[in-house]
Design an enzyme around this catalytic site. Sequence first.
Site, short mmCIF file in Angstrom:
data_model
loop_
_atom_site.label_atom_id
_atom_site.label_comp_id
_atom_site.label_asym_id
_atom_site.label_seq_id
_atom_site.Cartn_x
_atom_site.Cartn_y
_atom_site.Cartn_z
N GLU A 241 -2.56 13.07 -4.79
CA GLU A 241 -1.87 12.22 -3.55
C GLU A 241 -0.38 12.26 -3.77
O GLU A 241 -0.03 12.00 -4.81
CB GLU A 241 -2.48 11.04 -3.29
N ASP A 242 0.44 11.95 -2.53
CA ASP A 242 1.57 11.44 -2.65
C ASP A 242 1.91 10.00 -3.11
O ASP A 242 2.64 9.55 -3.89
CB ASP A 242 2.52 11.78 -1.43
N ASP B 14 -1.09 3.44 -1.37
CA ASP B 14 -0.64 2.09 -0.77
C ASP B 14 -1.66 1.08 -0.71
O ASP B 14 -1.92 0.45 -1.79
CB ASP B 14 -0.02 2.51 0.31
N PHE C 119 9.39 1.24 1.76
CA PHE C 119 8.98 2.47 2.34
C PHE C 119 9.58 3.68 2.24
O PHE C 119 11.09 3.77 2.26
CB PHE C 119 8.93 2.28 4.09
N ARG D 168 10.28 15.11 4.65
CA ARG D 168 9.26 15.37 3.57
C ARG D 168 10.17 16.47 2.32
O ARG D 168 9.35 16.35 1.25
CB ARG D 168 8.40 16.29 4.18
P1 IMP Z 1 -3.29 3.82 1.98
O1 IMP Z 1 -4.56 4.26 2.66
O2 IMP Z 1 -2.85 2.52 2.59
O3 IMP Z 1 -3.16 3.89 0.62
O4 IMP Z 1 -2.10 4.83 2.59
C1 IMP Z 1 -1.75 6.08 1.84
C2 IMP Z 1 -1.17 7.08 3.01
O5 IMP Z 1 -0.09 6.39 3.73
C3 IMP Z 1 -0.29 7.69 2.13
O6 IMP Z 1 -0.89 8.96 1.80
C4 IMP Z 1 1.08 8.00 2.97
O7 IMP Z 1 0.70 9.14 3.81
C5 IMP Z 1 1.04 7.00 3.76
N1 IMP Z 1 2.27 6.04 3.16
C6 IMP Z 1 1.90 4.87 2.52
N2 IMP Z 1 3.11 4.60 2.19
C7 IMP Z 1 3.99 5.21 2.46
C8 IMP Z 1 5.57 5.21 2.24
O8 IMP Z 1 6.22 4.57 1.76
N3 IMP Z 1 6.26 6.31 2.93
C9 IMP Z 1 5.64 7.15 3.53
N4 IMP Z 1 4.24 7.41 3.61
C10 IMP Z 1 3.61 6.25 3.14
MG MG Z 2 -0.74 10.84 1.82
#
Ligand code: IMP
Ligand code: MG
Length: 178
Positions: free
Chosen positions: A97-98, A101, A151, A164
């Site tokens: 994963e990138d 969060d 962010f 990206r």
């Molecule tokens: P989670 O389900 O809240 O953990 O969200 C994860 C997804 O939210 C990541 O795979 C990203 O696609 C997006 N995301 C969360 N934080 C960021 C950020 O700081 N920049 C860009 N995308 C984010």
């Molecule tokens: Mg993602």
Amino acid sequence: MAEKIGVLISEADVDKRVAEMGAKISEDYAGKEVHLICVLKGGVFFMCELAKRITIPVSLDFMSVSSYGNETSSSGVVKLSKDLDENLEGKDVIVVEDIVDSGRTLSYLLELFEQRNPKSLRLCTLLDKPSRRVVKDLKVDYCGFAIPDHFVVGYGLDYAQKYRNLPYIGIVEETVDN
Ligand code: IMP
Ligand code: MG
């Protein structure tokens, strides 16, 4: 409208860390093969760079999900828009994963993959924002960088589908009118 992007983690630092992560995975799975699953689209740059640094046999698959949320937070309701092409039965799987969060997306996906009987299942993320975690018991096995609650964009991460392709991790600092 245009955004100003500051550098949070330089290209050289990201590259160095990704090489370390690839070496660690190669060591941990020595004598085995790893099956990497990329969560599109954000994970794609990281997965490609990571895969290039892994010295044991690697296979790849892709999955696409979107969460019903606004642009900067996920709702936890995950929509599967592309499933994997291959089964996971008996494979040593690493989800790549990138960023983690709230942890909701990954928690949903890991549960789904676990039901498909992989031999092992681990999570590898380039970035982690631990202060934002909602799913407290999510285990991150490999993490590139733990970052504060900003962010961020670049290396696969987008802001409204832009940035990206930045080769570093940037912060959206401000919005200015053109
Ligand atoms: P989670 O389900 O809240 O953990 O969200 C994860 C997804 O939210 C990541 O795979 C990203 O696609 C997006 N995301 C969360 N934080 C960021 C950020 O700081 N920049 C860009 N995308 C984010
Ligand atoms: Mg993602």
